[in-house]
Design an enzyme around this catalytic site. Sequence first.
Site, mmCIF file in Angstrom:
data_model
loop_
_atom_site.group_PDB
_atom_site.id
_atom_site.type_symbol
_atom_site.label_atom_id
_atom_site.label_comp_id
_atom_site.label_asym_id
_atom_site.label_seq_id
_atom_site.Cartn_x
_atom_site.Cartn_y
_atom_site.Cartn_z
ATOM 1 N N CYS A 27 0.834 -1.206 0.000
ATOM 2 C CA CYS A 27 0.000 0.000 0.000
ATOM 3 C C CYS A 27 0.867 1.252 0.000
ATOM 4 O O CYS A 27 2.053 1.186 0.249
ATOM 5 C CB CYS A 27 -0.859 0.028 1.245
ATOM 6 S SG CYS A 27 -1.545 -1.542 1.671
ATOM 7 N N ARG A 52 3.422 1.865 -9.678
ATOM 8 C CA ARG A 52 2.567 0.932 -8.954
ATOM 9 C C ARG A 52 1.264 0.706 -9.712
ATOM 10 O O ARG A 52 0.825 1.554 -10.461
ATOM 11 C CB ARG A 52 2.234 1.509 -7.569
ATOM 12 C CG ARG A 52 3.403 1.493 -6.653
ATOM 13 C CD ARG A 52 3.590 0.103 -6.165
ATOM 14 N NE ARG A 52 4.789 -0.007 -5.362
ATOM 15 C CZ ARG A 52 5.074 -1.088 -4.636
ATOM 16 N NH1 ARG A 52 4.256 -2.101 -4.606
ATOM 17 N NH2 ARG A 52 6.180 -1.147 -3.955
ATOM 18 N N TRP A 101 -6.224 0.768 -6.181
ATOM 19 C CA TRP A 101 -6.281 -0.533 -6.830
ATOM 20 C C TRP A 101 -7.460 -1.254 -6.188
ATOM 21 O O TRP A 101 -7.420 -1.586 -5.011
ATOM 22 C CB TRP A 101 -4.980 -1.304 -6.604
ATOM 23 C CG TRP A 101 -4.996 -2.653 -7.237
ATOM 24 C CD1 TRP A 101 -5.105 -3.855 -6.594
ATOM 25 C CD2 TRP A 101 -4.914 -2.958 -8.636
ATOM 26 N NE1 TRP A 101 -5.094 -4.877 -7.497
ATOM 27 C CE2 TRP A 101 -4.975 -4.352 -8.766
ATOM 28 C CE3 TRP A 101 -4.796 -2.172 -9.786
ATOM 29 C CZ2 TRP A 101 -4.928 -4.988 -9.997
ATOM 30 C CZ3 TRP A 101 -4.743 -2.817 -11.009
ATOM 31 C CH2 TRP A 101 -4.810 -4.201 -11.103
ATOM 32 N N ASN A 127 -5.324 2.393 3.342
ATOM 33 C CA ASN A 127 -4.674 1.346 2.548
ATOM 34 C C ASN A 127 -4.810 0.047 3.311
ATOM 35 O O ASN A 127 -4.520 0.005 4.494
ATOM 36 C CB ASN A 127 -3.180 1.603 2.417
ATOM 37 C CG ASN A 127 -2.878 2.972 1.945
ATOM 38 O OD1 ASN A 127 -3.480 3.435 1.006
ATOM 39 N ND2 ASN A 127 -1.951 3.637 2.619
ATOM 40 N N GLY A 128 -5.177 -0.995 2.627
ATOM 41 C CA GLY A 128 -5.249 -2.291 3.300
ATOM 42 C C GLY A 128 -6.667 -2.828 3.268
ATOM 43 O O GLY A 128 -7.501 -2.353 2.489
ATOM 44 N N GLU A 510 22.198 -0.034 -30.529
ATOM 45 C CA GLU A 510 22.012 -0.054 -29.084
ATOM 46 C C GLU A 510 21.194 -1.280 -28.663
ATOM 47 O O GLU A 510 21.502 -1.938 -27.670
ATOM 48 C CB GLU A 510 21.345 1.257 -28.615
ATOM 49 C CG GLU A 510 20.822 1.282 -27.200
ATOM 50 C CD GLU A 510 21.853 0.964 -26.114
ATOM 51 O OE1 GLU A 510 23.058 0.917 -26.404
ATOM 52 O OE2 GLU A 510 21.427 0.706 -24.974
ATOM 53 N N LYS A 514 22.483 -4.250 -26.163
ATOM 54 C CA LYS A 514 21.773 -4.674 -24.954
ATOM 55 C C LYS A 514 21.478 -6.165 -25.008
ATOM 56 O O LYS A 514 21.599 -6.890 -24.027
ATOM 57 C CB LYS A 514 20.466 -3.881 -24.863
ATOM 58 C CG LYS A 514 20.035 -3.422 -23.541
ATOM 59 C CD LYS A 514 20.585 -2.128 -23.030
ATOM 60 C CE LYS A 514 22.076 -1.990 -22.979
ATOM 61 N NZ LYS A 514 22.507 -0.618 -22.743
ATOM 62 N N GLU A 517 24.687 -8.101 -24.485
ATOM 63 C CA GLU A 517 25.231 -7.874 -23.150
ATOM 64 C C GLU A 517 24.578 -8.761 -22.099
ATOM 65 O O GLU A 517 25.257 -9.248 -21.196
ATOM 66 C CB GLU A 517 25.006 -6.388 -22.789
ATOM 67 C CG GLU A 517 25.719 -5.919 -21.561
ATOM 68 C CD GLU A 517 25.442 -4.447 -21.273
ATOM 69 O OE1 GLU A 517 24.525 -3.860 -21.884
ATOM 70 O OE2 GLU A 517 26.137 -3.880 -20.417
ATOM 71 N N HIS A 533 24.328 -5.592 -49.404
ATOM 72 C CA HIS A 533 25.771 -5.524 -49.633
ATOM 73 C C HIS A 533 26.508 -6.698 -49.014
ATOM 74 O O HIS A 533 27.616 -6.996 -49.397
ATOM 75 C CB HIS A 533 26.324 -4.193 -49.122
ATOM 76 C CG HIS A 533 25.792 -3.018 -49.902
ATOM 77 N ND1 HIS A 533 26.084 -2.825 -51.228
ATOM 78 C CD2 HIS A 533 24.937 -2.022 -49.551
ATOM 79 C CE1 HIS A 533 25.449 -1.742 -51.664
ATOM 80 N NE2 HIS A 533 24.737 -1.242 -50.653
ATOM 81 N N LYS A 628 29.984 -1.717 -13.885
ATOM 82 C CA LYS A 628 29.149 -0.543 -14.148
ATOM 83 C C LYS A 628 29.985 0.662 -14.555
ATOM 84 O O LYS A 628 29.588 1.435 -15.415
ATOM 85 C CB LYS A 628 28.310 -0.226 -12.904
ATOM 86 C CG LYS A 628 27.305 0.878 -13.112
ATOM 87 C CD LYS A 628 26.192 0.453 -14.059
ATOM 88 C CE LYS A 628 25.349 1.613 -14.521
ATOM 89 N NZ LYS A 628 24.666 1.302 -15.795
HETATM 90 C C1 F6R Z 1 26.226 -0.951 -21.725
HETATM 91 C C2 F6R Z 1 26.903 0.053 -20.901
HETATM 92 C C3 F6R Z 1 28.289 0.440 -21.272
HETATM 93 C C4 F6R Z 1 28.555 1.919 -20.920
HETATM 94 C C5 F6R Z 1 30.020 2.278 -21.205
HETATM 95 C C6 F6R Z 1 30.293 3.744 -20.957
HETATM 96 O O1 F6R Z 1 24.914 -1.174 -21.313
HETATM 97 O O2 F6R Z 1 26.381 0.510 -19.930
HETATM 98 O O3 F6R Z 1 28.531 0.197 -22.615
HETATM 99 O O4 F6R Z 1 27.714 2.715 -21.692
HETATM 100 O O5 F6R Z 1 30.863 1.508 -20.398
HETATM 101 O O6 F6R Z 1 30.016 4.073 -19.628
HETATM 102 P P1 F6R Z 1 29.724 5.571 -19.183
HETATM 103 O O7 F6R Z 1 28.463 5.991 -19.831
HETATM 104 O O8 F6R Z 1 29.637 5.519 -17.691
HETATM 105 O O9 F6R Z 1 30.895 6.389 -19.657
#
Ligand code: F6R
Length: 633
Positions: A27, A52, A101, A127-128, A510, A514, A517, A533, A628
């Site tokens: 909730c 939500r 909801w 809520n609830g 892109e 993804k 990846e 080509h 990351k």
């Molecule tokens: C893929 C991804 C990486 C980043 C890359 C650059 O999903 O996240 O390809 O885009 O390592 O990272 P930033 O944007 O932090 O410079």
Amino acid sequence: MNYDWHVVFNLYLVVSLTFYFHFFVMCWIFWYTGSWDTVSVLLHGLQRLEYRWYDSAWLYVTWKDWSHLERAVGKVSELTSRFDQERDVSSYTCWIAHTRWATHGGVTESNTHPHTSNDWKRIIVHNGIIENYSKLKKELIAKWYTFSSETDTEVIANLLQEHATWSFVETVKEVQSRIRWAYAVLILHVDSPNEMVALRLWSPLLFAYNDTNEYFFSSDAQALAWYAKKLIYLEDGDLLHFHTTDAWKDYTIFHNGEVTKRDSETFDHEAMEASKWDFKHFMLKEIYEQPNVLSRVCKWRVSFEDFTLHADAFHGMHQEDYKKIVTVACGTSNYVWRLWTYWIQQLAKIEAQNEIASEYENKPFFVDPRKLHIFVSQSGETADTLSVLKMLQEQWGKSFGVVNVVWSSIARLTDSWFFARAGTEIGVASTKAFTSQSLCMLLLALFLWKRRGMRLSLYQKIMRELEHLPAYIETVLDQSDQIRWIAMQLMQYKDFFFLGRGYQVPIAYESSLKFKEITYLHSEAYPAGELKHWPLALIDENVPTIFILPHDEMYEANISSMQEIKARKWKICVIWDRSVEWSDRQISIPETCDELYPFLTVVAGQLLAYHLADLLENDIDKPRNLAKSVTVK
Ligand code: F6R
């Protein structure tokens, strides 16, 4: 109703209920009292909670002795647009907003909150579920109480009338002892406008405040982001009595009838952002955040009433009439720039060059006062990108950053920069950072285009559509189940092709990135025009093609390419905005202008990659061998 008191008392409540098995209830409550622009707090809070489930929404406003109730069965945006017109914030003394909801009673206006007692004196949001509500309701009906809704909440309101005493708090305590879980309840009394009571049992409820005398209730910390500094988690059985005078605001917490003290905790926005909420993965949560993120990117930069771009938000872009702009980035951020080269060349007619950071530094580059280098980075710390920036600075070249981390190296080192406002991105696979950075870049392109004399009709069309972009993205998100079903059909394949033309080429790249990846499956991305080509040599019945085909200027050319594939009876899945008879599977997207389609098609691509990876049981948030933030070269 008289709310003529010193403190502007704003009440905003958001409720949604979901039941897992028997008694698991999720909730929401968000309540605010303070002196900020109530409407902004409300709209922002509503937007942050929209992820939500809910099926109806309303706002309740009192204005001195006048009161007004707006209800909408459907999206919050339908409701808020009604309030957004000609509001005079200072005149409102009490706000309640609510999304519901449906549990007890259908999705009807009469069932939406707030509910009142028969004498209209007690106003309740809840809520609830009140487990013993039907027994209590029968007892009240026997005493001639009437009910205008099918809800259990209305029972609480009438119980309060039935057990009324000289003291508002004592009455609530009495009623609390009679109702059985689960609940988070907020109660107002029209004759006692300087106080308010909150109850909690088995439904989450947070009390929060900050140094500037703003107070909040929420059952979801998400709604408190950027507002509150201190948090108190109310416990089961707690009753909080909030009371104000002209001079102060205060509260008392009772537990099982006795005054008690609860320690406050410092609100950790970072940790809150780092929570998955109820999503299975951070990546999915971040995909769903995108409508909010894109609204945030536009805030204070764009006025949709008159299509103005606020010049002071674009500092660093005013001074020069750049003749060339070079964009430098890595990975997903690099595709933001590829997309931008289309926008900036098509619209502002400025020559753009896109460079992968790790390669750009391997060749001599030329510095010119009318040449700008733009660095895009989610983390702001990517070593390859940073290294080019440092080289540029040694030669006194001009730099601009688009960065998602305020204190990052790229933000500090560039001459000026644009904040992407995506919020903390936890999933290694970048999603919301891609769309937020792309939108920042589109705004920059529009700004430069305007300075150089834009085509007014096209500019206005883009701006009009931009305002609706978050809603369009929600429509794509609504197809998540359908996309998962398509992903199930794709599970048997090992190789894929992503194709697009024009603005959709960077999106094909892109989406393919993804896909690789997180699914670890092989995929290739190409401009559709390249098909004949050589890629046709690789495509056969074992290689499904994901064709990104919005109804844009490239449509006819794309249809020809699709037919080349279809003539060979190969599998095609299309992401596009109308039904197409040649495709085997479709992910449809709303119609918009050519310039904005990339935001919709990329979200469909993210969901496709996510669902396939999830079906393959991969570790989505931490794909193998990836980090990351890549701070080493
Ligand atoms: C893929 C991804 C990486 C980043 C890359 C650059 O999903 O996240 O390809 O885009 O390592 O990272 P930033 O944007 O932090 O410079």
